[in-house]
Design an enzyme around this catalytic site. Structure first.
Site, PDB file in Angstrom:
ATOM      1  CG  ASP A  42     -37.026  49.031  19.286  1.00  0.00           C
ATOM      2  OD1 ASP A  42     -37.462  50.140  18.931  1.00  0.00           O
ATOM      3  OD2 ASP A  42     -35.937  48.576  18.904  1.00  0.00           O
ATOM      4  CE1 TYR A  47     -32.436  45.385  14.592  1.00  0.00           C
ATOM      5  CE2 TYR A  47     -34.377  45.380  16.002  1.00  0.00           C
ATOM      6  CZ  TYR A  47     -33.191  45.964  15.602  1.00  0.00           C
ATOM      7  OH  TYR A  47     -32.757  47.104  16.214  1.00  0.00           O
ATOM      8  CE  LYS A  72     -35.133  50.319  15.870  1.00  0.00           C
ATOM      9  NZ  LYS A  72     -35.199  48.921  16.298  1.00  0.00           N
ATOM     10  CG  HIS A 105     -32.071  50.671  11.711  1.00  0.00           C
ATOM     11  ND1 HIS A 105     -32.569  49.388  11.606  1.00  0.00           N
ATOM     12  CD2 HIS A 105     -31.318  50.664  12.837  1.00  0.00           C
ATOM     13  CE1 HIS A 105     -32.134  48.658  12.610  1.00  0.00           C
ATOM     14  NE2 HIS A 105     -31.380  49.409  13.381  1.00  0.00           N
TER      15      HIS A 105
HETATM   16  N1  LIG Z   1     -31.361  51.383  16.500  1.00  0.00           N
HETATM   17  C1  LIG Z   1     -30.289  50.624  16.543  1.00  0.00           C
HETATM   18  O1  LIG Z   1     -29.354  50.768  15.738  1.00  0.00           O
HETATM   19  C2  LIG Z   1     -30.196  49.557  17.588  1.00  0.00           C
HETATM   20  C3  LIG Z   1     -28.948  48.949  17.861  1.00  0.00           C
HETATM   21  C4  LIG Z   1     -28.892  47.999  18.878  1.00  0.00           C
HETATM   22  C5  LIG Z   1     -30.042  47.662  19.580  1.00  0.00           C
HETATM   23  N2  LIG Z   1     -31.250  48.243  19.275  1.00  0.00           N
HETATM   24  C6  LIG Z   1     -32.494  47.916  20.016  1.00  0.00           C
HETATM   25  O2  LIG Z   1     -32.223  47.836  21.404  1.00  0.00           O
HETATM   26  C7  LIG Z   1     -32.540  46.537  21.891  1.00  0.00           C
HETATM   27  C8  LIG Z   1     -31.626  46.144  23.037  1.00  0.00           C
HETATM   28  O3  LIG Z   1     -30.272  46.232  22.679  1.00  0.00           O
HETATM   29  P1  LIG Z   1     -29.235  45.038  22.754  1.00  0.00           P
HETATM   30  O4  LIG Z   1     -29.895  43.763  22.406  1.00  0.00           O
HETATM   31  O5  LIG Z   1     -28.041  45.477  21.999  1.00  0.00           O
HETATM   32  O6  LIG Z   1     -28.751  45.016  24.250  1.00  0.00           O
HETATM   33  P2  LIG Z   1     -29.265  44.879  25.754  1.00  0.00           P
HETATM   34  O7  LIG Z   1     -30.730  44.864  25.852  1.00  0.00           O
HETATM   35  O8  LIG Z   1     -28.481  45.894  26.491  1.00  0.00           O
HETATM   36  O9  LIG Z   1     -28.646  43.472  26.161  1.00  0.00           O
HETATM   37  C9  LIG Z   1     -29.120  42.255  25.695  1.00  0.00           C
HETATM   38  C10 LIG Z   1     -28.307  41.148  26.384  1.00  0.00           C
HETATM   39  O10 LIG Z   1     -28.578  41.170  27.792  1.00  0.00           O
HETATM   40  C11 LIG Z   1     -29.027  39.898  28.228  1.00  0.00           C
HETATM   41  N3  LIG Z   1     -30.031  40.146  29.288  1.00  0.00           N
HETATM   42  C12 LIG Z   1     -31.234  40.747  29.143  1.00  0.00           C
HETATM   43  N4  LIG Z   1     -31.866  40.833  30.323  1.00  0.00           N
HETATM   44  C13 LIG Z   1     -31.057  40.272  31.242  1.00  0.00           C
HETATM   45  C14 LIG Z   1     -31.170  40.044  32.637  1.00  0.00           C
HETATM   46  N5  LIG Z   1     -32.250  40.434  33.316  1.00  0.00           N
HETATM   47  N6  LIG Z   1     -30.138  39.430  33.270  1.00  0.00           N
HETATM   48  C15 LIG Z   1     -29.035  39.041  32.586  1.00  0.00           C
HETATM   49  N7  LIG Z   1     -28.873  39.211  31.258  1.00  0.00           N
HETATM   50  C16 LIG Z   1     -29.883  39.833  30.596  1.00  0.00           C
HETATM   51  C17 LIG Z   1     -29.606  39.237  26.997  1.00  0.00           C
HETATM   52  O11 LIG Z   1     -29.534  37.834  27.089  1.00  0.00           O
HETATM   53  P3  LIG Z   1     -30.680  36.810  26.574  1.00  0.00           P
HETATM   54  O12 LIG Z   1     -31.362  37.398  25.395  1.00  0.00           O
HETATM   55  O13 LIG Z   1     -29.865  35.612  26.226  1.00  0.00           O
HETATM   56  O14 LIG Z   1     -31.594  36.608  27.732  1.00  0.00           O
HETATM   57  C18 LIG Z   1     -28.671  39.765  25.911  1.00  0.00           C
HETATM   58  O15 LIG Z   1     -27.474  39.013  25.870  1.00  0.00           O
HETATM   59  C19 LIG Z   1     -32.415  45.656  20.648  1.00  0.00           C
HETATM   60  O16 LIG Z   1     -33.079  44.429  20.786  1.00  0.00           O
HETATM   61  C20 LIG Z   1     -33.032  46.550  19.606  1.00  0.00           C
HETATM   62  O17 LIG Z   1     -34.446  46.527  19.714  1.00  0.00           O
HETATM   63  C21 LIG Z   1     -31.320  49.197  18.303  1.00  0.00           C
END
Ligand SMILES: NC(=O)c1ccc[n+]([C@@H]2O[C@H](COP(=O)([O-])OP(=O)(O)OC[C@H]3O[C@@H](n4cnc5c(N)ncnc54)[C@H](OP(=O)(O)O)[C@@H]3O)[C@@H](O)[C@H]2O)c1
Length: 296
Positions: A42, A47, A72, A105
């Site tokens: 994704d 990004y 997006k 997006h």
């Molecule tokens: N459409 C939109 O507007 C939108 C907005 C936000 C996000 N997104 C999408 O959703 C994805 C995920 O969202 P997000 O990055 O906000 O949050 P998330 O996946 O909920 O959290 C990411 C955080 O969790 C940590 N993490 C991941 N796996 C872990 C584990 N097994 N144990 C401990 N910590 C862990 C990561 O650390 P490390 O990376 O340091 O390991 C990072 O700090 C994004 O990458 C993007 O593709 C879309």
């Protein structure tokens, strides 16, 4: 595991998210993901790491057609004449000639090179001209499925009140322990617009809190899983796609080794999720200087 879309496509239920993955760590994370069994990435134009995703896919040896790629359309490209060039730029950076999914997006049309506060009111209220261009991209074969992100029920109803040729396949929104989107999930079940859970672990700001929720820790201990694995499995059992992000190879691998939770464990988490007031993690309306709340 995957979900069937009305287009006939099968979308894998877990993706590696690459928002905030720095350029120098993105390729390694994507390669680890593909080696660990992920078949869904994704990403997004904004990004700024689409070249790294494309390069990793090429070097992984996994065939393009075996991987689901999402990108997006950024806010500054909603004008119909800007959609295809923006898509072409993502395609070129990813090194592919089609996307599996292209989504709007944010429900915010900003003039090219303009500020969010100068948004186009008409196109923001009714993004049908943008959508028609996305439909054309499907007809041209540049995109297999189209969808939206950050749309609430009212915005979905407004969009689908237009004579669409193609219904939105997905709506990508924040869903996590703190913000479970109960109403939108019900709407998704009724309409068939599949939800994709972003920030599924609570994003960087709340991931620690999520992993420390007593009910999640208890289920993790009982099932010999990690708390992150329990949360990701819970998302899938609710019927959503889940997009955990990690740039840490061991966590990338951890996050795809999932199990079906026994009904009692699932219900324990679902009850805990519904027992508190929903708290949204992120809302850019103020930072963008908008005169309205983008989620209302
Ligand atoms: N459409 C939109 O507007 C939108 C907005 C936000 C996000 N997104 C999408 O959703 C994805 C995920 O969202 P997000 O990055 O906000 O949050 P998330 O996946 O909920 O959290 C990411 C955080 O969790 C940590 N993490 C991941 N796996 C872990 C584990 N097994 N144990 C401990 N910590 C862990 C990561 O650390 P490390 O990376 O340091 O390991 C990072 O700090 C994004 O990458 C993007 O593709 C879309």
């Amino acid at each position: 595991m995957h979900y069937n879309l009305s287009s006939g496509s099968q979308i894998p239920s877990v993706a590696l998210g690459v928002w905030r993955a720095p350029k120098d760590k993105t390729a390694a994370a994507v390669k680890t993901a593909l080696k660990s069994g992920y078949r869904h990435i994704d990403g997004a134009w904004i990004y700024r790491n689409e070249e790294e995703v494309g390069q990793a896919l090429k070097e992984s040896g996994v065939k393009r057609e075996d991987v689901w790629l999402t990108s997006k359309l950024w806010n500054t490209f909603h004008a119909p004449e800007d959609v295809e060039p923006a898509l072409d730029d993502s395609l070129q950076k990813l090194g592919t000639d089609y996307l599996d999914l292209y989504i709007i997006h944010w429900p915010l049309a900003v003039p090219k090179d303009g500020k969010p506060a100068d948004y186009d009111k008409e196109l923001t209220a009714n993004p049908y001209p943008t959508w028609q261009k996305l439909e054309e991209m499907v007809e041209k074969g540049k995109v297999r499925n189209i969808g939206v992100s950050n749309f609430n029920i009212r915005r979905l109803q407004n969009l689908t009140a237009n004579p669409l040729k193609i219904q939105p396949a997905v709506n990508q929104v924040e869903i996590n322990f703190w913000f479970p989107q109960v109403e939108l999930l019900e709407f998704s079940r009724q309409t068939g617009i599949l939800l994709e859970a972003y920030s599924p672990l609570g994003s960087a700001e709340r991931v620690k809190d999520s992993l420390n929720v007593p009910e999640i820790k208890e289920v993790a201990r009982m099932l010999e899983m990690t708390p992150a694995q329990v949360i990701i499995s819970w998302h899938i059992q609710r019927g959503t796609i889940v997009l955990p992000k990690s740039e840490t190879p061991s966590r990338v691998t951890e996050n795809i080794h999932l199990k079906k939770l026994p009904e009692a464990a699932f219900v324990k988490i679902e009850n805990a999720v519904r027992a508190h007031k929903p708290e949204r993690g992120s809302n850019p309306s103020k930072n963008w200087g908008l005169d309205f709340d983008i989620f209302e």
